[in-house]
Design an enzyme around this catalytic site. Structure first.
Site, PDB file in Angstrom:
ATOM      1  N   THR A  72     -30.538 -38.288   9.990  1.00  0.00           N
ATOM      2  CA  THR A  72     -29.726 -37.836  11.111  1.00  0.00           C
ATOM      3  C   THR A  72     -29.146 -36.461  10.803  1.00  0.00           C
ATOM      4  O   THR A  72     -29.507 -35.831   9.787  1.00  0.00           O
ATOM      5  CB  THR A  72     -28.667 -38.911  11.493  1.00  0.00           C
ATOM      6  OG1 THR A  72     -28.050 -38.505  12.723  1.00  0.00           O
ATOM      7  CG2 THR A  72     -27.614 -39.121  10.432  1.00  0.00           C
ATOM      8  N   LYS A  76     -32.584 -33.354  10.222  1.00  0.00           N
ATOM      9  CA  LYS A  76     -33.808 -33.735  10.940  1.00  0.00           C
ATOM     10  C   LYS A  76     -34.903 -32.675  10.886  1.00  0.00           C
ATOM     11  O   LYS A  76     -36.092 -33.006  10.894  1.00  0.00           O
ATOM     12  CB  LYS A  76     -33.482 -34.053  12.406  1.00  0.00           C
ATOM     13  CG  LYS A  76     -32.832 -35.418  12.607  1.00  0.00           C
ATOM     14  CD  LYS A  76     -32.665 -35.719  14.077  1.00  0.00           C
ATOM     15  CE  LYS A  76     -32.224 -37.150  14.286  1.00  0.00           C
ATOM     16  NZ  LYS A  76     -32.182 -37.537  15.694  1.00  0.00           N
ATOM     17  N   GLY A 136     -30.935 -28.606  22.176  1.00  0.00           N
ATOM     18  CA  GLY A 136     -30.790 -28.860  20.746  1.00  0.00           C
ATOM     19  C   GLY A 136     -31.877 -29.796  20.242  1.00  0.00           C
ATOM     20  O   GLY A 136     -32.974 -29.888  20.815  1.00  0.00           O
TER      21      GLY A 136
HETATM   22  P1  NAP Z   1     -27.528 -30.549  18.911  1.00  0.00           P
HETATM   23  O1  NAP Z   1     -28.816 -30.259  18.223  1.00  0.00           O
HETATM   24  O2  NAP Z   1     -26.258 -30.013  18.378  1.00  0.00           O
HETATM   25  O3  NAP Z   1     -27.711 -30.011  20.433  1.00  0.00           O
HETATM   26  C1  NAP Z   1     -26.672 -30.060  21.372  1.00  0.00           C
HETATM   27  C2  NAP Z   1     -27.040 -29.202  22.587  1.00  0.00           C
HETATM   28  O4  NAP Z   1     -25.956 -29.309  23.506  1.00  0.00           O
HETATM   29  C3  NAP Z   1     -27.228 -27.720  22.266  1.00  0.00           C
HETATM   30  O5  NAP Z   1     -28.265 -27.193  23.061  1.00  0.00           O
HETATM   31  C4  NAP Z   1     -25.892 -27.112  22.695  1.00  0.00           C
HETATM   32  O6  NAP Z   1     -26.005 -25.805  23.193  1.00  0.00           O
HETATM   33  C5  NAP Z   1     -25.518 -27.985  23.860  1.00  0.00           C
HETATM   34  N1  NAP Z   1     -24.076 -27.993  24.061  1.00  0.00           N
HETATM   35  C6  NAP Z   1     -23.133 -28.445  23.203  1.00  0.00           C
HETATM   36  N2  NAP Z   1     -21.896 -28.304  23.738  1.00  0.00           N
HETATM   37  C7  NAP Z   1     -22.080 -27.708  24.953  1.00  0.00           C
HETATM   38  C8  NAP Z   1     -21.209 -27.273  25.984  1.00  0.00           C
HETATM   39  N3  NAP Z   1     -19.879 -27.441  25.889  1.00  0.00           N
HETATM   40  N4  NAP Z   1     -21.745 -26.699  27.082  1.00  0.00           N
HETATM   41  C9  NAP Z   1     -23.080 -26.530  27.198  1.00  0.00           C
HETATM   42  N5  NAP Z   1     -23.976 -26.937  26.260  1.00  0.00           N
HETATM   43  C10 NAP Z   1     -23.481 -27.511  25.159  1.00  0.00           C
HETATM   44  O7  NAP Z   1     -27.297 -32.109  19.056  1.00  0.00           O
HETATM   45  P2  NAP Z   1     -28.420 -33.251  19.279  1.00  0.00           P
HETATM   46  O8  NAP Z   1     -28.824 -33.816  17.987  1.00  0.00           O
HETATM   47  O9  NAP Z   1     -29.443 -32.693  20.180  1.00  0.00           O
HETATM   48  O10 NAP Z   1     -27.558 -34.387  20.011  1.00  0.00           O
HETATM   49  C11 NAP Z   1     -27.057 -34.155  21.291  1.00  0.00           C
HETATM   50  C12 NAP Z   1     -26.456 -35.427  21.894  1.00  0.00           C
HETATM   51  O11 NAP Z   1     -27.442 -36.436  21.997  1.00  0.00           O
HETATM   52  C13 NAP Z   1     -25.311 -36.027  21.079  1.00  0.00           C
HETATM   53  O12 NAP Z   1     -24.340 -36.495  21.986  1.00  0.00           O
HETATM   54  C14 NAP Z   1     -25.969 -37.184  20.371  1.00  0.00           C
HETATM   55  O13 NAP Z   1     -25.060 -38.222  20.067  1.00  0.00           O
HETATM   56  C15 NAP Z   1     -26.968 -37.633  21.409  1.00  0.00           C
HETATM   57  N6  NAP Z   1     -28.117 -38.345  20.819  1.00  0.00           N
HETATM   58  C16 NAP Z   1     -28.290 -39.646  21.146  1.00  0.00           C
HETATM   59  C17 NAP Z   1     -29.358 -40.342  20.635  1.00  0.00           C
HETATM   60  C18 NAP Z   1     -29.553 -41.783  21.005  1.00  0.00           C
HETATM   61  O14 NAP Z   1     -30.309 -42.473  20.318  1.00  0.00           O
HETATM   62  N7  NAP Z   1     -28.945 -42.262  22.061  1.00  0.00           N
HETATM   63  C19 NAP Z   1     -30.248 -39.702  19.760  1.00  0.00           C
HETATM   64  C20 NAP Z   1     -30.051 -38.355  19.444  1.00  0.00           C
HETATM   65  C21 NAP Z   1     -28.966 -37.686  19.978  1.00  0.00           C
HETATM   66  P3  NAP Z   1     -26.148 -24.528  22.223  1.00  0.00           P
HETATM   67  O15 NAP Z   1     -27.544 -24.587  21.681  1.00  0.00           O
HETATM   68  O16 NAP Z   1     -25.927 -23.388  23.148  1.00  0.00           O
HETATM   69  O17 NAP Z   1     -25.088 -24.679  21.185  1.00  0.00           O
END
Ligand code: NAP
Length: 290
Positions: A72, A76, A136
């Site tokens: 995680t 990753k 992301g």
């Molecule tokens: P990540 O790599 O940090 O990506 C997050 C994305 O959200 C980035 O593109 C970021 O934009 C954008 N973002 C963050 N805050 C923002 C805001 N205030 N306004 C606009 N855009 C915003 O995280 P991730 O690993 O992809 O995870 C993202 C979410 O998915 C988390 O909530 C996580 O818990 C969830 N998730 C769930 C599962 C599941 O099994 N259910 C699996 C994986 C992830 P920037 O690039 O511009 O910073």
């Protein structure tokens, strides 16, 4: 909980932080159920690995013959060059969440794609438009999932033009033929009227900021009545986004099933037998209710 004896083998999840992970709860519940009346003998632990210790941790895991592990945040992508083999799916996504040991070394795959797709098989997605909020790590698995489901038109929405362009370009080298279009949040209202699937992959609305949503009510009102709104967040259930979508009678999906199904797919890979998905789901729900 499985009784730990001299033959017990180790599984786990690496991350930093890792203490909020639901994976140990889900996997140990399944392993305990499977071990009853069989010779299956594993435990699953959270393994805190700081980013600068990843390579040394991996060498240690090989030395102690760790059977397999989940990956995680923040490892990753960083773990990919340290593994001996990647599945085509992990290469396509550009991220690994599941690793197992072989005689040739570590193999990495990505079960987030299967987890994401699991609740979406009830309908046909051929020819539809999917809008993915965020660019992301999770968005990468969602893009591959949408492409595999047959979505014709995949849009990714972000706030940083440079990162969006890099995201788009990364698919041009992908072994999957995926065409992704990117845009910024201000263009959403033009896309939504023809959108069948909206997926939130940003953390907007996640506990403790539960009163915010990546889409406001006027934007949700632009979606067709047949739209499905999918939020990868599983705490809270439902998020503000899904509450607003529900008040419009749209179909909604939260992130719990993806979490459970990616875990089930990983466990199946490690132990090579059918896993009790219901037990994993119940364990995660019970833990979230605490
Ligand atoms: P990540 O790599 O940090 O990506 C997050 C994305 O959200 C980035 O593109 C970021 O934009 C954008 N973002 C963050 N805050 C923002 C805001 N205030 N306004 C606009 N855009 C915003 O995280 P991730 O690993 O992809 O995870 C993202 C979410 O998915 C988390 O909530 C996580 O818990 C969830 N998730 C769930 C599962 C599941 O099994 N259910 C699996 C994986 C992830 P920037 O690039 O511009 O910073």
């Amino acid at each position: 909980m499985t009784e730990i004896v001299g033959t017990t083998r180790l599984l786990g999840v690496i991350g930093d932080p890792v203490e909020h992970s639901l994976s140990p709860v889900m996997h140990n519940a399944a392993l305990a159920a499977l071990s009853a009346g069989s010779n299956l003998d594993f435990v699953y632990l959270p393994l805190l690995v700081p980013p600068d210790q990843l390579a040394i941790a991996l060498a240690g895991f090989a030395a102690i013959r760790l059977h397999g592990f989940n990956v995680t945040i923040p490892h990753k992508q960083a773990i990919m060059p340290l593994l001996q083999q990647l599945t085509p799916l992990a290469q396509a996504v550009g991220a690994v969440n599941t690793v197992w040991a072989t005689s040739e070394g570590w193999v990495g795959t990505n079960t987030d794609v299967a987890g994401f797709m699991a609740p979406l098989y009830q309908q046909s997605w051929a020819g539809t438009r999917a809008v993915i909020l965020g660019n992301g790590g999770a968005a990468r698995a969602v893009v591959v999932g949408c492409a595999k489901l047959g979505c014709a038109d995949i849009w990714v929405v972000g706030r940083d033009r440079t990162r969006l362009q890099q995201f788009q370009q990364s698919w041009q080298e992908s072994p999957l033929s995926v065409t992704v279009q990117v845009t910024t949040w201000d263009n959403l209202s033009e896309l939504l009227p023809d959108t069948t699937l909206v997926v939130n992959t940003t953390p907007i609305g996640m506990f403790p900021q539960v009163n915010v949503s990546p889409l406001d009510e006027p934007n949700i009102s632009l979606l067709p009545a047949t739209a499905v709104v999918y939020d990868l967040i599983y705490n809270p259930r439902p998020t503000q986004l899904l509450q607003w979508a529900q008040s419009r009678n749209l179909t909604t999906i939260d992130g719990l099933e993806m979490l459970v199904q990616q875990g089930a797919a990983a466990l199946e890979q490690w132990i090579k037998r059918q896993v009790p998905v219901d037990i994993m789901r119940r364990a995660a729900l019970q833990h979230l209710a605490h």
